[in-house]
Design an enzyme around this catalytic site. Sequence first.
Site, short mmCIF file in Angstrom:
data_model
loop_
_atom_site.label_atom_id
_atom_site.label_comp_id
_atom_site.label_asym_id
_atom_site.label_seq_id
_atom_site.Cartn_x
_atom_site.Cartn_y
_atom_site.Cartn_z
N ARG A 69 0.83 -1.21 0.00
CA ARG A 69 0.00 0.00 0.00
C ARG A 69 0.86 1.25 0.00
O ARG A 69 0.54 2.23 -0.68
CB ARG A 69 -0.93 -0.01 1.22
CG ARG A 69 -2.09 -1.00 1.10
CD ARG A 69 -2.86 -1.08 2.39
NE ARG A 69 -3.99 -2.00 2.30
CZ ARG A 69 -4.64 -2.49 3.34
NH1 ARG A 69 -4.24 -2.17 4.57
NH2 ARG A 69 -5.67 -3.31 3.18
N ASP A 96 -8.97 -9.23 -3.16
CA ASP A 96 -10.01 -10.24 -2.96
C ASP A 96 -11.40 -9.66 -3.19
O ASP A 96 -12.36 -10.42 -3.38
CB ASP A 96 -9.97 -10.79 -1.53
CG ASP A 96 -8.59 -11.27 -1.13
OD1 ASP A 96 -7.86 -11.76 -2.01
OD2 ASP A 96 -8.24 -11.15 0.06
N GLU A 112 -2.76 -2.35 11.17
CA GLU A 112 -2.10 -1.18 10.57
C GLU A 112 -3.10 -0.29 9.83
O GLU A 112 -2.95 0.94 9.80
CB GLU A 112 -0.97 -1.63 9.63
CG GLU A 112 -1.42 -2.24 8.31
CD GLU A 112 -2.15 -3.56 8.44
OE1 GLU A 112 -3.06 -3.80 7.60
OE2 GLU A 112 -1.83 -4.34 9.35
N ASP A 113 -4.13 -0.89 9.23
CA ASP A 113 -5.12 -0.08 8.52
C ASP A 113 -5.97 0.73 9.49
O ASP A 113 -6.35 1.87 9.20
CB ASP A 113 -5.99 -0.95 7.61
CG ASP A 113 -6.61 -2.14 8.35
OD1 ASP A 113 -6.19 -2.43 9.48
OD2 ASP A 113 -7.50 -2.77 7.76
#
Length: 413
Positions: free
Chosen positions: A82, A100, A183-184
């Site tokens: 990312r 996905d 982390e997101d």
Amino acid sequence: MNDARTPDVSVIIGAYEAMPYLVRCLESVEAQTIGPHRMEVVAVDDGSTDGTGEYLEEFAARSSVPTRVIRQQNSGGPSGPRNVGLGLARGRYVFFLDADDYFGDEALERMVEMADRAGTDVVLGKVVGVNRGAPQSMWSRTEERVDVHRSKVIYTLSAQKLFRREMLERCQLRFDEDLRTGEDALFTMEAYLRGGGVSVVSDYTCYYLVGRDDGKHVTKTGSYTLRFEAMAAMMALIHRLEPPGPKRDLLMVRPFTVGLLQQFAPGLLKRPESEQRHRMELAAPLMKAYWTDGVARRIKVGERLRLVCVAHGRLDLLADVLTFLQAKQVPELVSSKNGDKLFLAYPHFRDPQAGFRDADYEVTVPDWHGDRRIQKPKKAPRPAPTPPPSAARRAARRVRRDLRRWKARLTAG
């Protein structure tokens, strides 16, 4: 890159072992009503061995959507790809699309339109699950600007949102590559708090969150120790960005209930005692640093009491509470003497040996007593003060008083 035009939105796809899901993902990109001239794809193959990288290159060669493909050795997580994609993005906005998953056809058009109209830096598009659950509480209505502290948006912190790229660059926001999970959530919470507003698009399904049949979805991986690291990072972030007070307390409810509480669910009773104690040890510094009455009073009693046990370091009392919950017992509902407080008498209520306070059992937010919804009692209204007498009433009183005195003198004479 197969096109040099500057896009409105860059779709960043980090992909690892994504076949065959990647096919549907990229079809949804090409189907976007915003049109290929207003977007680009930056795709990063993170060391796949199943043909993911080759399929991305094939897509870039044939698609009318400007696409750049980067192939790299496996980084071990989604943050690296990312960040690479974000560094190469050119759009006014970026959207992090998991390989996905897939878009609704109008997703990007609707979200970009919302961001432009509202002037906000983050836009949430409605998410539904495919072969898995998805967050629901924040999709009650479309809103141009929400109060982050009181809105349900803090309960969806995945990266699948539209972000204004200028804000990300100004704040130097990147995904923490040292965190192996969560982390997101850290990235998104910081964008919520440092950005210029959050919008919600609820009247159209923008994003389809897919549960993989092979069980390899990233959110299903990670040991409990990694999750404690993620919780610690989130709590520290909120404390750094939000001053002490009610707003911080509202935000802190999230990592305590969607995070720490899950580590002390009834399933803990099935784990080895060494692991139970290790979890208590990992939680201890978090409870000491961040657990306050302001946070506790915003949590339902059954959940709060588990965290109180953790704060006291009492694994034995926690086991009693978890056993009670697992048996689906209903605690007694106790009222204070003057009726201004309600308590749910879970195990060790008013047990002097436990050392808990009545406040730990007090109903302070809407809660449940069996199948019945209960509320914090409303304070009885204070009686209105007696208004001072008017000038006319005072004069009438003086006349009556003087008349009584005159009659008294006549009688005496």
